[in-house]
Design an enzyme around this catalytic site. Structure first.
Site, PDB file in Angstrom:
ATOM      1  N   HIS A 242      16.135 -24.880  -8.412  1.00 49.77           N
ATOM      2  CA  HIS A 242      16.829 -26.158  -8.601  1.00 49.77           C
ATOM      3  C   HIS A 242      18.322 -25.902  -8.684  1.00 49.77           C
ATOM      4  O   HIS A 242      18.943 -26.139  -9.716  1.00 49.77           O
ATOM      5  CB  HIS A 242      16.366 -26.830  -9.893  1.00 49.77           C
ATOM      6  CG  HIS A 242      14.987 -27.364  -9.826  1.00 49.77           C
ATOM      7  ND1 HIS A 242      14.630 -28.384  -8.990  1.00 49.77           N
ATOM      8  CD2 HIS A 242      13.860 -27.009 -10.470  1.00 49.77           C
ATOM      9  CE1 HIS A 242      13.348 -28.643  -9.134  1.00 49.77           C
ATOM     10  NE2 HIS A 242      12.855 -27.810 -10.017  1.00 49.77           N
TER      11      HIS A 242
ATOM     12  N   GLU B 206       5.337 -27.640 -10.806  1.00 49.79           N
ATOM     13  CA  GLU B 206       4.509 -26.608 -11.452  1.00 49.79           C
ATOM     14  C   GLU B 206       3.194 -27.217 -11.959  1.00 49.79           C
ATOM     15  O   GLU B 206       2.120 -26.632 -11.786  1.00 49.79           O
ATOM     16  CB  GLU B 206       5.265 -25.967 -12.630  1.00 49.79           C
ATOM     17  CG  GLU B 206       4.449 -24.852 -13.295  1.00 49.79           C
ATOM     18  CD  GLU B 206       5.061 -24.382 -14.615  1.00 49.79           C
ATOM     19  OE1 GLU B 206       6.260 -24.082 -14.658  1.00 49.79           O
ATOM     20  OE2 GLU B 206       4.309 -24.326 -15.608  1.00 49.79           O
TER      21      GLU B 206
ATOM     22  N   CYS C 232       6.280 -20.133 -21.478  1.00 54.77           N
ATOM     23  CA  CYS C 232       6.925 -18.863 -21.150  1.00 54.77           C
ATOM     24  C   CYS C 232       7.899 -18.462 -22.252  1.00 54.77           C
ATOM     25  O   CYS C 232       8.687 -19.273 -22.728  1.00 54.77           O
ATOM     26  CB  CYS C 232       7.657 -19.032 -19.827  1.00 54.77           C
ATOM     27  SG  CYS C 232       8.651 -17.634 -19.427  1.00 54.77           S
TER      28      CYS C 232
ATOM     29  N   SER D  78      17.207 -29.997 -12.649  1.00 54.14           N
ATOM     30  CA  SER D  78      16.421 -28.903 -13.230  1.00 54.14           C
ATOM     31  C   SER D  78      15.878 -29.343 -14.587  1.00 54.14           C
ATOM     32  O   SER D  78      16.656 -29.623 -15.517  1.00 54.14           O
ATOM     33  CB  SER D  78      17.326 -27.671 -13.378  1.00 54.14           C
ATOM     34  OG  SER D  78      16.872 -26.865 -14.417  1.00 54.14           O
TER      35      SER D  78
ATOM     36  N   ASN E 222      14.275 -27.676 -16.868  1.00 55.27           N
ATOM     37  CA  ASN E 222      14.530 -26.771 -18.001  1.00 55.27           C
ATOM     38  C   ASN E 222      15.983 -26.885 -18.467  1.00 55.27           C
ATOM     39  O   ASN E 222      16.276 -26.776 -19.651  1.00 55.27           O
ATOM     40  CB  ASN E 222      14.086 -25.337 -17.683  1.00 55.27           C
ATOM     41  CG  ASN E 222      15.079 -24.543 -16.889  1.00 55.27           C
ATOM     42  OD1 ASN E 222      16.001 -23.977 -17.437  1.00 55.27           O
ATOM     43  ND2 ASN E 222      14.921 -24.509 -15.571  1.00 55.27           N
TER      44      ASN E 222
HETATM   45  S1  SF4 Z   1      10.582 -19.782 -16.862  1.00 56.08           S
HETATM   46 FE1  SF4 Z   1       9.063 -18.181 -17.233  1.00 56.08          FE
HETATM   47  S2  SF4 Z   1       7.274 -18.922 -16.142  1.00 56.08           S
HETATM   48 FE2  SF4 Z   1       8.969 -20.077 -15.332  1.00 56.08          FE
HETATM   49  S3  SF4 Z   1       9.665 -18.902 -13.571  1.00 56.08           S
HETATM   50 FE3  SF4 Z   1      10.867 -18.208 -15.315  1.00 56.08          FE
HETATM   51  S4  SF4 Z   1       9.775 -16.385 -16.084  1.00 56.08           S
HETATM   52 FE4  SF4 Z   1       8.365 -17.559 -14.783  1.00 56.08          FE
END
Ligand code: SF4
Length: 285
Positions: A41, A128, A194, A222, A224
């Site tokens: 992203h 995902e 994770c 993104s 995250n």
């Molecule tokens: S956040 Fe964790 S699970 Fe996601 S791609 Fe990165 S290492 Fe892999």
């Protein structure tokens, strides 16, 4: 007094994203080369790869119209059936699915074959989660929030296997798990969040508590990075989500301030460095 800039150790590419981007560069001389969805992203990285002849393919229909070549599966992973469709369409696959996501695919596949109902805690529209769901052989329920968990109403003798989107916020995960457990189901809980995400989030929260301004660098799409921004904003009112240094234009940094910087998993080191340099150069008395 000199302005202090503190950069989180966990800022930037995680292991899975780093591995996926490297796999594109490792295959860059084997054209035609495609990525199934943007490899990360981050618009700057995707555009740079496009300039080098790496094309983003968004779905199977698009792919079928293209010259046969290699298709890279990004770190988010894809549904099981996508592998077959890509191969049957005459393309070869480089699988850069993050091993942590791959592990969830195996759990979901194994437990669903055993007859368990699969519960995925996460965002139902996130690639995902769509990919994980596609490894289940039977009924799969996606719980996005506490309200969904409270509404869960299936027969009490149902065996459940619960997994989570890797980037889920840990506190939200715990809250949802408690609600599910209180309902008295037979449940196998797999904490698939994770560690990289959790470490990044914890470090960002701690950092944003002690700074005057907090910069969170990463793509506007993104998830995250957006979560990271929200967690920091809860601690520090002066938190800003920055995609490139253009987003910093109106911000003023002064000598007596402490500036915190973190970045999402898709943010390359060079962009973090550009932001640091820009902040230093715009420092006022
Ligand atoms: S956040 Fe964790 S699970 Fe996601 S791609 Fe990165 S290492 Fe892999």
């Amino acid at each position: 007094m000199i302005m202090e800039i503190i950069v989180a150790k966990s800022a930037g590419f995680c292991f899975g994203v780093d591995r996926a981007v490297k796999s594109v560069y490792d295959n860059i001389s084997n054209k035609p080369l495609y990525t199934y969805g943007p490899i990360i992203h981050n618009l700057q990285v995707v555009n740079e790869l496009e300039d080098k002849g790496v094309k983003v393919v968004n779905n199977i229909e698009e792919l079928r119209k293209l010259e046969k070549g290699k298709v890279i599966i990004r770190s988010h992973g894809v549904e099981e059936k996508i592998y077959e469709i890509i191969k049957d369409s005459g393309f070869s696959i480089v699988d850069a699915t993050c091993p942590y996501v791959k592990k969830i695919h195996h759990i979901v596949n194994d437990y669903s074959k055993k007859g368990d109902t699969i519960i995925i805690i996460g965002d139902s529209t996130h690639p995902e989660v769509i990919g994980i769901k596609g490894w289940s052989t039977r009924e799969t329920i996606i719980i996005e929030n506490v309200e969904d968990a409270k509404k869960l109403d299936i027969p009490k003798d149902t065996h459940l296997c619960v997994v989570a989107q890797t980037t889920l916020n840990y506190l939200k995960y715990q809250e949802i798990i408690e609600i599910i457990l209180d309902k008295g189901y037979h449940v196998d809980i797999k904490n698939t969040i994770c560690r990289a995400t959790r470490d990044r989030q914890e470090e960002a929260i701690n950092l944003s508590k002690k700074v005057d301004k907090m910069l969170v660098i990463g793509g506007k799409h993104s998830s995250n990075t957006r979560k990271l921004y929200q967690l920091c904003k809860n601690q520090c009112d002066n938190t800003y989500h920055i995609e490139t240094i253009e987003d910093l234009e109106l911000l003023v940094f002064s000598k007596n301030e402490i500036i915190g910087i973190t970045a999402g998993a898709s943010t390359p080191k060079n962009i973090i460095q550009e932001v640091i340099t820009h902040v230093r150069n715009t420092e006022r008395n």
